[in-house]
Design a protein around this motif. Structure first.
Motif, PDB file in Angstrom:
ATOM      1  N   SER A  71       0.691  -1.447  -0.116  1.00 34.76           N
ATOM      2  CA  SER A  71      -0.007   0.075  -0.154  1.00 34.76           C
ATOM      3  C   SER A  71       1.089   1.242  -0.086  1.00 34.76           C
ATOM      4  CB  SER A  71      -1.523   0.228   1.038  1.00 34.76           C
ATOM      5  OG  SER A  71      -0.180   0.135   2.504  1.00 34.76           O
ATOM      6  N   LEU A  72       1.723   1.125   1.059  1.00 36.45           N
ATOM      7  CA  LEU A  72       2.697   2.332   0.696  1.00 36.45           C
ATOM      8  C   LEU A  72       3.413   3.067  -0.532  1.00 36.45           C
ATOM      9  CD1 LEU A  72       4.212   4.864   2.111  1.00 36.45           C
ATOM     10  CD2 LEU A  72       5.628   3.422   3.706  1.00 36.45           C
ATOM     11  N   GLN A  73       4.232   1.563  -1.244  1.00 37.71           N
ATOM     12  CA  GLN A  73       4.623   1.940  -2.511  1.00 37.71           C
ATOM     13  C   GLN A  73       3.660   2.869  -3.737  1.00 37.71           C
ATOM     14  OE1 GLN A  73       6.274  -1.734  -2.630  1.00 37.71           O
ATOM     15  NE2 GLN A  73       7.439  -1.796  -3.151  1.00 37.71           N
ATOM     16  N   LEU A  74       2.226   1.673  -3.283  1.00 41.72           N
ATOM     17  CA  LEU A  74       1.400   2.423  -4.184  1.00 41.72           C
ATOM     18  C   LEU A  74       0.775   3.696  -4.264  1.00 41.72           C
ATOM     19  CD1 LEU A  74      -1.571  -0.024  -5.019  1.00 41.72           C
ATOM     20  CD2 LEU A  74      -2.138   1.924  -5.255  1.00 41.72           C
ATOM     21  N   LEU A  75       1.174   3.796  -2.765  1.00 33.75           N
ATOM     22  CA  LEU A  75       0.852   5.542  -2.592  1.00 33.75           C
ATOM     23  C   LEU A  75       1.867   5.906  -2.774  1.00 33.75           C
ATOM     24  CD1 LEU A  75      -1.225   5.201   0.528  1.00 33.75           C
ATOM     25  CD2 LEU A  75      -1.738   5.492  -1.277  1.00 33.75           C
ATOM     26  N   MET A  76       2.791   5.948  -2.476  1.00 37.86           N
ATOM     27  CA  MET A  76       3.859   7.053  -3.154  1.00 37.86           C
ATOM     28  C   MET A  76       4.145   6.569  -4.479  1.00 37.86           C
ATOM     29  SD  MET A  76       5.936   7.315  -0.496  1.00 37.86           S
ATOM     30  CE  MET A  76       8.104   8.107  -1.569  1.00 37.86           C
ATOM     31  N   GLU A  77       3.208   6.173  -5.841  1.00 35.11           N
ATOM     32  CA  GLU A  77       3.505   6.073  -7.017  1.00 35.11           C
ATOM     33  C   GLU A  77       2.760   7.264  -7.210  1.00 35.11           C
ATOM     34  OE1 GLU A  77       5.964   3.988  -8.097  1.00 35.11           O
ATOM     35  OE2 GLU A  77       5.075   4.016  -9.900  1.00 35.11           O
ATOM     36  N   LEU A  78       1.524   6.951  -6.433  1.00 32.28           N
ATOM     37  CA  LEU A  78       0.523   8.453  -7.408  1.00 32.28           C
ATOM     38  C   LEU A  78       0.757   9.665  -6.562  1.00 32.28           C
ATOM     39  CD1 LEU A  78      -2.962   5.833  -5.530  1.00 32.28           C
ATOM     40  CD2 LEU A  78      -2.077   7.003  -7.940  1.00 32.28           C
TER      41      LEU A  78
ATOM     42  N   PHE B 106       7.671  -0.317  -8.815  1.00 33.77           N
ATOM     43  CA  PHE B 106       7.527   0.342  -8.239  1.00 33.77           C
ATOM     44  C   PHE B 106       8.808   1.190  -7.945  1.00 33.77           C
ATOM     45  CE2 PHE B 106       3.960  -2.479  -5.828  1.00 33.77           C
ATOM     46  CZ  PHE B 106       2.959  -0.939  -6.174  1.00 33.77           C
ATOM     47  N   ASN B 107       8.076   2.670  -8.100  1.00 35.82           N
ATOM     48  CA  ASN B 107       9.857   3.399  -8.723  1.00 35.82           C
ATOM     49  C   ASN B 107      10.047   3.985  -6.330  1.00 35.82           C
ATOM     50  OD1 ASN B 107      10.591   4.491 -10.948  1.00 35.82           O
ATOM     51  ND2 ASN B 107       8.088   4.847 -10.618  1.00 35.82           N
ATOM     52  N   SER B 108       9.478   3.525  -5.936  1.00 34.55           N
ATOM     53  CA  SER B 108       9.908   3.711  -4.379  1.00 34.55           C
ATOM     54  C   SER B 108      10.193   1.757  -3.746  1.00 34.55           C
ATOM     55  CB  SER B 108       8.997   3.874  -3.292  1.00 34.55           C
ATOM     56  OG  SER B 108       8.204   3.217  -3.222  1.00 34.55           O
ATOM     57  N   SER B 109      10.969   2.060  -2.448  1.00 32.78           N
ATOM     58  CA  SER B 109      10.559   0.330  -2.124  1.00 32.78           C
ATOM     59  C   SER B 109      10.801   1.362  -0.372  1.00 32.78           C
ATOM     60  CB  SER B 109      12.276  -0.497  -2.392  1.00 32.78           C
ATOM     61  OG  SER B 109      12.959   0.343  -2.410  1.00 32.78           O
ATOM     62  N   VAL B 110      10.980   0.427   0.368  1.00 28.09           N
ATOM     63  CA  VAL B 110      10.551   0.337   2.513  1.00 28.09           C
ATOM     64  C   VAL B 110      12.309   0.123   1.701  1.00 28.09           C
ATOM     65  CG1 VAL B 110       9.173  -0.429   3.675  1.00 28.09           C
ATOM     66  CG2 VAL B 110       7.438  -0.153   1.856  1.00 28.09           C
ATOM     67  N   HIS B 111      12.232   0.518   2.761  1.00 26.92           N
ATOM     68  CA  HIS B 111      13.955   0.754   3.493  1.00 26.92           C
ATOM     69  C   HIS B 111      13.750   0.080   4.782  1.00 26.92           C
ATOM     70  CE1 HIS B 111      18.442   1.058   3.596  1.00 26.92           C
ATOM     71  NE2 HIS B 111      17.851   1.929   5.238  1.00 26.92           N
TER      72      HIS B 111
END
Ligand code: DOR
Length: 446
Positions: free
Chosen positions: A338-345, A414-419
């Motif tokens: 969910s967080l990666q998806l929101l970061m994409e938005l 996704f252009n982000s990841s949870v670090h």
């Protein structure tokens, strides 16, 4: 690491309470003790350099189905909460359509016994309403449950509340927030009959948003809002899926509202064009609807009519999902992304960065009265997530923690990841590695 340890997060870009600030964050034991630029690293403090990554309060997901007890072939409190931690979701509020359903205090106590020492994220449970458990609902306090879930439309599990007198009683007397699944079952049954007459048992998945129609949603959510207005109920309508339903809700600060709305990430992400390639993998209730509905929901997030973003994480096995339309269960596993998806938005300009912690951490904490979580504040629990926007990730089945082993997002880049995820002051996930001891705590409510 552990209780009593001190950790200093340096070079964080903290996204919190409407601002992005370059700060260091000192964590003393389980709580945040200092948030400011340039905190000195004294002896004995473990320093973690976040190298400019975004740091957010851990997400609070107010709608998940973790399937325990009774449906553990689909998921368990342990497996699904591991996925939550990997996704930066530090607290979950779990739904009552288990087997048996969670409709009394004994069933809630049983869930708490199961979660203790096995849940990787923090947790709370809803009491489920039925047509005849009003006396139990009236006796519920914040020490038992986070809210009362009312299925005003039939979905997974047999928990439909459709007796008008029962609904009046629940809305009049619920001592906790009432959260509703709104779809009008008679409308759905009539639509099912029409499609059955045309296709027999071979109804195409693309019919789902026509069967679980916009009209079915509006009828039910407008009834819920009407009941809440008449009785002064604290109502939270779950998973809006249509642009039209937004007219039932007001923009403005959460603190001024008695009636609030939630949207789920899949309804912000997919639209009906995806039934063609994903089929039952995106079959959920309420259904994913049109492009215009998706655009309207995003507008509702931005203009404040929608207060909370959650997942409705609802795992089913692939075997179950591969059945024909009427037998394939509704629901998708989502909590890990969910967080990666929101970061994409955010990265595509569809929502702002500040809206992510606002709708997925601050507002659920305030709405339900969760004590000392949901914000990065001195004195609050150190539930935090660091996000990397320089390192993306492709969703593959091997990276999934879900018991069901699949995701509707497989293949998505996704252009982000949870670090890194911190829970109660401990690093529980970092650089792809999860701490194997479950550290989740029971949420406490004001
Ligand atoms: O799609 C859904 N799946 N909607 C629900 O209301 C229930 C959930 C589940 O438990 O499978």
């Amino acid at each position: 690491m552990g209780a009593g340890s001190r950790i200093l997060l340096v070079n964080a870009r903290l996204v919190n309470e409407g601002a992005v600030r370059e700060v260091d964050v000192l964590i003393d034991g389980e709580r945040i003790s200092k948030i400011q630029p340039g905190v000195a690293a004294e002896a004995g403090i473990e320093v973690i350099d976040l190298e400019g990554r975004y740091l957010l309060p851990g997400l609070i997901d107010d709608q998940v189905h973790f399937r325990e007890p009774g449906l553990t072939h689909k998921g368990s409190l342990a497996t699904e909460s591991r996925a939550a931690i990997r996704g930066g979701v530090t607290s979950v509020m779990e739904m009552p359509n288990t087997a048996p359903p969670t409709t009394d205090r004994e069933a809630l106590a049983d869930k708490h016994r199961r979660a203790k020492g096995r849940c990787f994220s923090n947790y709370a449970f809803y009491l489920g309403a039925t047509n005849d458990n009003l006396e139990e609902i009236r006796r519920i306090t914040r020490s038992h449950a986070c809210g009362i879930k009312v299925f005003m439309g039939a979905s997974t599990g047999n928990m439909l509340v459709d007796d008008p007198a029962a609904l009046e009683g629940i809305f009049a007397h619920a001592p906790l927030p009432v959260v509703t699944h709104c779809e009008d079952t008679p409308t759905i049954l009539a639509n099912e009959a029409r499609f059955r007459a045309k296709y027999g048992e071979s109804v195409p998945m693309s019919a789902h948003p026509l069967i679980r129609s916009a009209e079915a949603c509006y009828r039910s959510s407008s009834l819920a809002v009407d009941l809440a207005r008449r009785h002064g109920t604290r109502l939270h309508v779950l998973h809006l899926t249509t642009a039209r339903e937004l007219e039932l809700f007001e923009p403005g600060p959460l603190a001024d509202k008695r009636i609030t709305a939630e949207v789920c990430v899949h309804h912000l992400w997919f639209d009906e064009s995806r039934y063609a390639d994903l089929g039952s993998r995106i079959k959920c209730n309420p259904a994913i609807k049109t492009r215009d509905d998706r655009a309207g929901l995003l507008e509702g997030v931005r203009d404040g009519r929608i207060d909370v973003i959650a997942t409705d994480h609802a795992p089913h096995t692939l075997e179950e999902k591969s059945r024909p339309y009427f037998e394939a269960p509704a629901g998708l596993p989502l909590v890990q992304h969910s967080l990666q998806l929101l970061m994409e938005l955010y990265l595509s300009g569809e929502i702002s960065l500040a809206e992510i912690p606002e709708k997925a951490a601050h507002n659920p904490a305030d709405l339900f009265g969760i004590v000392d979580r949901g914000f990065a504040r001195e004195g609050y629990f150190a539930d935090l997530v660091a996000v990397d926007v320089d390192e993306g990730e492709v969703v593959t089945d091997v990276s999934l923690e879900y018991k069901c082993g699949w995701s509707p997002l497989e293949g998505q880049r996704f252009n982000s990841s949870v670090h890194m995820t911190m829970l109660n002051g401990e690093v529980v996930f970092r650089d792809g590695r999860l701490v194997e001891q479950p550290r989740g705590r029971r949420l406490v409510f004001e």
